[in-house]
Design a protein around this motif. Structure first.
Motif, short mmCIF file in Angstrom:
data_model
loop_
_atom_site.label_atom_id
_atom_site.label_comp_id
_atom_site.label_asym_id
_atom_site.label_seq_id
_atom_site.Cartn_x
_atom_site.Cartn_y
_atom_site.Cartn_z
N UNK A 117 -19.57 -12.01 -3.45
CA UNK A 117 -19.42 -11.55 -2.06
C UNK A 117 -19.50 -10.03 -1.90
N UNK A 118 -20.70 -9.47 -2.08
CA UNK A 118 -20.88 -8.03 -1.83
C UNK A 118 -20.69 -7.75 -0.35
N UNK A 119 -20.06 -6.62 -0.05
CA UNK A 119 -19.70 -6.37 1.36
C UNK A 119 -20.45 -5.20 1.99
N UNK A 120 -21.28 -4.49 1.18
CA UNK A 120 -22.00 -3.32 1.73
C UNK A 120 -21.03 -2.42 2.52
N UNK A 121 -19.95 -2.06 1.88
CA UNK A 121 -18.88 -1.32 2.57
C UNK A 121 -19.34 0.11 2.86
N UNK A 122 -19.10 0.55 4.08
CA UNK A 122 -19.42 1.93 4.45
C UNK A 122 -18.31 2.82 3.91
N UNK A 123 -18.70 3.86 3.17
CA UNK A 123 -17.70 4.74 2.56
C UNK A 123 -17.17 5.73 3.60
N UNK A 124 -15.87 5.72 3.85
CA UNK A 124 -15.33 6.71 4.79
C UNK A 124 -15.48 8.12 4.22
N UNK A 125 -15.98 9.02 5.03
CA UNK A 125 -16.17 10.40 4.57
C UNK A 125 -14.83 10.96 4.12
N UNK A 126 -14.82 11.59 2.95
CA UNK A 126 -13.63 12.30 2.50
C UNK A 126 -12.53 11.42 1.93
N UNK A 463 -19.93 15.57 0.77
CA UNK A 463 -19.53 14.62 1.82
C UNK A 463 -19.61 13.19 1.30
N UNK A 464 -20.53 12.93 0.35
CA UNK A 464 -20.73 11.56 -0.12
C UNK A 464 -19.61 11.10 -1.03
#
Lengths: 465, 109
Positions: A117-126, A463-464
């Motif tokens: 179950x990969x979720x393609x999670x968006x990484x919160x900046x910082x 930022x990444x």
């Protein structure tokens, strides 16, 4: 909202006026700074403001519990839960998909392929920065170095917009005492703050952007399409770009905080004049390297327990430091390279072998660091190996480097060999100027930079993370 | 990981050595500095303001602002205030276009 943009410039002007207008009340001042920080962070994605607030609640509550716990064992249990919760936030957003992908590859290798179950999670900046900040706060409270702070102060500590998305990792011990009283400006910190902002703007918008767009990005995108000379110069170019990019962010963060009356610690100190990898880490991203030293390396035992344990601890610290940057094997290799060379340096020193002459040591260190940057910048391990293979290709024609790019690379390296106190000396002169003249100089510098900047501004590299 | 750090390596860069300047109100001094810088930029860098407005999502308000910013830019250009920035930019573009010897521009070889 990026620092070198008009959006941020206008945001800063409004925040500056409002915050200083209410400075008769320190509490209102902090509330306004907090709201401004959430507006700044919400410009990326409002959903992550909730994560930031939840993270602040977690650390505030854990610290209160540690402070009020009656036994040391209870305190230890609470700090452990708090640190694990912080790591859980970081792990979920940053490493969940990576570990699942590795598991998937492992299962496939064993003939047991599964749809995971990969979720393609968006990484919160910082997120890497504020979770590390939260952990160091909890550990400092546990160790008795800090009192548990108020909810407002801990939330502002973690949210304060100058350092929020790319550091420096300002610890509670640095900033919480400053939050307890209304800060006062003086001409010295303002002059230095303005100088750092303008200097950072130049490094980011002119040097880093020009090198990135016209040399580094095209070469790293397709190393096989470029000559060995292009690859070599792109590697040097990236060394200059990442320094000018990241140190620019730190400079601007320190300068912006100063205009609100707060002092952030130094984060860079001419890193490419380091004469060893250990020296490099005392000069590069100082807030991260000192964090890793104080909360990880020493926690693992540091140099206690004999040489073998010291080498193990150095290696583990650098591997985890590499992995902190992102869920990619290339970051682990980068950390492993830095750790491995530091282990060699330690063994070399312990064996009493003679050191290299300083100039040679600086050259060797710079090239080891540049080798590491190839893995750091490459999209994958295979891409990094292709890049290194291309360096040995033997085609020494120049396809990309212009006199301007060569000049900017030399300039970026030249920054490292100026007198260490040059900026302070300039600021000491600027503070004596009448305000209108200083304003005119600041505007002239910004116009000069704006005339040279590349069209558009790419996000800061860090930022990444 | 154990070298002694010098003072200037540890302190905040904004803490300068020596006696502070005591004359006047530092906040007023700062505010005047920032106001003057902002006003000079508004006049002499009007093109950047216009470009910034044009990058915003198109709405009726954005269209009106774009028209105003373009008018402001033209007015400042007619007064010659944006000339220094334009001259610097043109010089920078020449530097960008320069090549070593008779090398072709990047990407054309």
């Amino acid at each position: 909202m990026l620092f070198p943009t008009l959006d941020f410039g206008l945001f800063f002007l409004v925040a500056f006026v409002l915050v200083w207008a209410v400075s008769a009340s320190n509490e209102w001042r902090k509330i306004l700074l907090l709201v401004a920080s959430w507006v700044f962070y919400g410009a990326w994605d409002w959903r992550f403001v909730a994560l930031l607030i939840a993270s602040a609640f977690l650390n505030w509550g854990s610290a209160r519990l540690i402070y009020e716990a009656r036994s040391r064992s209870a305190q230890k249990a609470i700090v452990t839960v708090g640190v694990v919760a912080n790591l859980g936030i970081l792990g979920f957003f940053k490493y969940y998909d990576f570990f699942l992908e590795q598991l998937g590859a492992l299962l496939a290798g064993w003939g047991m392929a599964r749809d995971l179950p990969l979720m393609q999670i968006v990484l919160p900046v910082g997120v890497s920065f504020f979770t590390f900040q939260g952990m160091s706060y909890l550990i400092d409270v546990y160790r008795g170095r800090l009192r548990a702070a108020s909810l407002l102060d801990i939330t502002l500590l973690m949210s304060f917009f100058p350092h929020l998305v790319a550091g420096p990792i300002v610890r509670g011990a640095d900033l919480l005492p400053q939050f307890e009283r209304t800060p006062r400006l003086n001409r010295e910190m303002v002059a230095m703050g303005l100088l750092l902002i303008v200097w950072g703007l130049f490094k980011k918008a002119v040097v880093a952007s020009e090198l990135s767009v016209n040399l580094v990005d095209p070469v790293f995108f397709d190393p096989s399409a470029h000559s060995s000379l292009d690859l070599l110069l792109a590697a040097y170019g990236y060394a200059v770009q990442i320094y000018c990019d990241f140190s620019a962010y730190s400079d601007m963060a320190i300068g912006i905080a100063a205009l609100f009356g707060y002092r952030f610690p130094r984060n860079f100190n001419q890193p490419y004049r380091a004469a060893s990898l250990q020296d490099f880490w005392r000069r590069w991203h100082i807030s991260l390297s000192s964090w890793l030293r104080d909360y990880l390396y020493i926690g693992l035992g540091g140099n206690r327990g004999g040489l073998a344990m010291q080498c193990r601890n150095i290696m583990l610290t650098m591997l985890l430091g590499g992995f902190w940057h992102g869920a990619k094997w290339t970051f682990l290799i980068w950390g492993g390279l830095h750790g491995g060379v530091q282990v060699i340096e330690t063994l070399w020193r312990k064996a009493g072998l003679p050191g290299l002459p300083r100039v040679l040591a600086i050259l060797v260190t710079f090239h080891v660091v540049t080798l590491g940057w190839i893995f750091f910048r490459a999209e994958s391990f295979d891409a990094a190996i292709a890049f290194l293979g291309g360096l040995a290709g033997g085609d020494w024609s120049n396809g990309l480097t212009t006199p301007l790019l060569a000049g900017l690379m030399l300039l970026g390296m030249g920054f490292h060999f100026t007198p260490p106190l040059l900026a302070q000396g300039i600021a000491l002169r600027l503070r004596l100027l009448p305000a209108p003249l200083l304003g005119l100089l600041v505007a002239a510098a910004i116009i000069l930079i704006d005339a040279m900047r590349y069209e558009g501004v790419a996000p800061f590299i860090y930022y990444q993370f | 990981m154990a070298r002694e750090m010098k003072d200037h390596e540890l302190a905040s860069p904004v803490d300068l050595p020596g006696e502070p300047v005591e004359r006047g109100d530092p906040l007023a001094w700062t505010a005047v500095t920032i106001i003057v810088a902002a006003l000079v930029l508004l006049f002499a860098n009007a093109g950047t303001l216009s470009a910034w407005v044009d990058e915003k999502p198109v709405t009726q308000a954005q269209q009106q602002a774009s028209g105003l910013a373009a008018g402001w830019k033209d007015m400042m250009a007619a007064a010659g205030l944006t000339a220094p920035r334009e001259a610097l930019h043109a010089r920078w573009k020449q530097l960008q276009a320069a090549r070593f010897g008779d090398e072709a521009p990047g990407g054309t070889q």
